[in-house]
Enzyme design. Structure first.
Site, PDB file in Angstrom:
ATOM      1  N   GLY A  49       0.675  -1.228  -0.027  1.00 14.17           N
ATOM      2  CA  GLY A  49      -0.319  -0.065  -0.167  1.00 14.17           C
ATOM      3  C   GLY A  49       0.615   1.188   0.073  1.00 14.17           C
TER       4      GLY A  49
ATOM      5  N   GLY B 198       0.767   5.708   1.728  1.00 19.79           N
ATOM      6  CA  GLY B 198       0.085   6.648   2.284  1.00 19.79           C
ATOM      7  C   GLY B 198       0.612   7.976   2.524  1.00 19.79           C
TER       8      GLY B 198
ATOM      9  CB  VAL C  74       3.597  -0.302   3.033  1.00 22.08           C
ATOM     10  CG1 VAL C  74       3.915  -1.379   4.049  1.00 22.08           C
ATOM     11  CG2 VAL C  74       3.243   0.809   3.682  1.00 22.08           C
TER      12      VAL C  74
ATOM     13  CG  ASP D  53      -2.448   8.422  12.156  1.00 21.09           C
ATOM     14  OD1 ASP D  53      -3.457   8.806  12.283  1.00 21.09           O
ATOM     15  OD2 ASP D  53      -1.989   7.950  11.190  1.00 21.09           O
TER      16      ASP D  53
END
Length: 540
Positions: free
Chosen positions: A35, A37, A42, A150
């Protein structure tokens, strides 16, 4: 713009590497994309010895900012000190690389966000177990002096034995960057505490607020402060009460306490764990046993263990920080003959409740000296990435021939008359050397047990009335154990021999029960150690 550090989708959504993706970073071979972000990409990667890790590479614009780099180094150092059972351990990092990166333990499971999105709100008991597990993860994070900043459903992965919190503390590194002043906000609006939304200092109570919002989302399927453009939920977080109308009533008080506007009014993580334990729905039992997840979610977890295995072409061009050909295979010479030294009297071993360590320390010091001598037999290359986290393995190949009786897999065991498998390949993690493996019960404990496996002074230890056996290499079957313990017994179990993916066995007093232990991570005196245990009971 809202930065979402390293939001990794579930392993079911592996994406192939593109032409602009590197094939190796810091010695880790990249297999697929997991993924992307606000802070970078990642990847699924493998260590030289084949263990999967999640490798996270920061965005180029952040990598070029010296303030970010300085903070990133600090935060990685802090994250390495976090050793919680419900966190994804930091394995390695390239803080000085041209493009900084971070490798953490890979968790083959979907995120909590994906679970709720696909299956809807989770049952009240499941929510309470998640609350306790995530609160325990926050305890480990806060004890290390780190604030997550987070915590949200995308940063909680679901494994069969409970949740794993990821990306702890790394978000703070970007707060030092000028990018945060040009529209890059660290945090997620629906899960940010009022003090965080207002730009005030954050504390461990900030993570408790996020946990309350996360639990509300998990039990209702909606965020407690609604959705919409970023300013809308942020305004509600600061000025309005949460909407809990879709949340089961039995969870209202817990969530409201967590979502108090004043940080000092929020409970701490220890209180939350006890509240979950004494909740009528759990009945005092906080245990991630079979059935803790709804059936459809539990079934989905089985689809997350098929990892991409596409081989990396030979002579692949590596990343700029390591522009060399594939690392050569390391070799290991045969280990020295086992020696019966380092037994630990049951009355003298150290646990949290029995601090008498003098006799055992002396004996284990001698064992450590032998372990150090054994290390001279290891010839390694620079692909050894061992660190104090204990989660990384070295690229080691054993050149000795396997036993003719070696089975084809770890879990395939030849039947032996009179023995029954009580449990098979049970994976357990000891967070530090104060915890031991209870071999008969198949659990990690600080309580004194009659048959245990502990670690100290560079070696595992067992009770003095137990025998052990270490095979030359490869998997280990029950017949091998019975023969090896009778012909080549040892009570010296040095870490230098029992590196990651090595097997050995232990026989209980009286020559009855047998435990076969396989190391899943490299062992160390400090930090977590993970093993897989198969326990055979001998009937009368």
């Amino acid at each position: 713009m809202t930065a979402q550090p390293f939001d990794a989708p579930a392993p079911a959504t592996f994406a192939p590497l593109s032409s602009d993706d590197p094939r190796e970073i810091g010695g880790y071979r990249l297999r697929a994309r997991l993924g992307a972000g606000g802070m970078g990409r990642v990847y699924l990667a493998h260590t030289p010895a084949g263990r999967p890790v999640a490798l996270k590479v920061v965005r180029p614009e952040l990598a070029e900012d010296p303030d970010f780099r300085y903070r990133f180094i600090q935060e990685v150092a802090s994250a390495r000190r976090i050793h919680g059972l419900y966190t994804a351990q930091v394995v390695d990092a390239g803080t000085d690389a041209a493009t900084p990166w971070l490798a953490t333990a890979f968790v083959p499971g979907p995120s909590l966000h994906q679970v709720v999105h696909r299956h809807g709100p989770l049952p009240e008991r499941t929510v309470l177990l998640l609350l306790a597990g995530i609160a325990e993860a926050l305890q480990a994070i806060h004890t290390a002096g780190v604030v997550h900043r987070d915590l949200k459903p995308a940063n909680v992965l679901i494994a069969p034995d409970g949740p794993r919190v990821i990306d702890f503390g790394i978000a703070r590194a970007a707060d030092a960057s000028p990018l945060t002043g040009t529209g890059l906000r660290i945090g997620s609006p629906g899960f940010m505490a009022p003090e965080q939304a207002l730009g005030l200092p954050v504390t461990s109570a900030t993570d408790v607020f996020a946990l309350g919002a996360l639990i509300a989302y998990t039990g209702s399927g909606t965020t407690p402060f609604g959705s919409g453009p970023e300013p809308v939920p942020l305004y509600r977080v600061v000025h309005e009460e949460p909407d809990l109308s879709r949340l089961p009533y039995g969870l209202h008080d817990l969530v409201r306490y967590c979502l108090a506007k004043n940080p000092e009014d929020r409970p701490d993580t220890a209180w939350l764990i006890e509240a979950a334990r004494h909740h009528p729905t759990t009945g005092g039992d906080l245990h991630f046993s079979d059935g803790w997840l709804p059936q459809q979610v539990g079934g989905e977890l089985h689809h997350h263990t098929d990892l991409p295995t596409t081989p990396v072409p030979p002579n692949t061009v590596l990343d700029p920080d390591r522009a060399t050909a594939d690392a050569p295979t390391a070799h290991v010479l045969p280990a020295p003959a086992p020696t019966r030294l380092g037994t630990v009297p049951a009355a003298g071993r150290r646990t949290a409740r029995t601090p008498h360590r003098g006799a055992r320390t002396a004996l284990l010091t001698a064992a450590a000296l032998i372990a150090g001598a054994a290390a001279a037999f290891l010839v390694l290359d620079n692909s050894d990435y061992l660190d104090d986290s204990g989660d990384q393995t070295a690229a080691i190949t054993d050149t000795s021939a396997p036993s003719a009786t070696t089975p084809s897999s770890h879990s395939t065991q030849a039947p032996v008359a009179g023995y029954t498998a009580a449990y098979t390949d049970r994976e357990l993690t000891s967070p530090d050397s104060d915890y031991e493996f209870d071999l008969r019960a198949g659990k990690v404990t600080q309580d004194t047990t009659a048959w245990y496996l502990g670690r100290e002074a560079g070696a595992f230890y067992v009770p003095e009335d137990s025998d052990a056996y270490i095979p030359p290499a490869g998997p280990l079957a029950l017949p091998d154990c019975l023969k090896g313990i009778d012909t080549q017994p040892t009570t010296t179990l040095p870490f230098t021999t029992l590196r990651a993916d090595r097997s050995f066995c232990v026989r209980a007093h009286g020559g009855e029960d047998i435990a076969i232990i396989r190391t899943l991570t490299a062992a160390s005196n400090d930090g977590p150690v993970k093993v897989a245990i198969t326990y055979y009971h001998r009937s009368a």
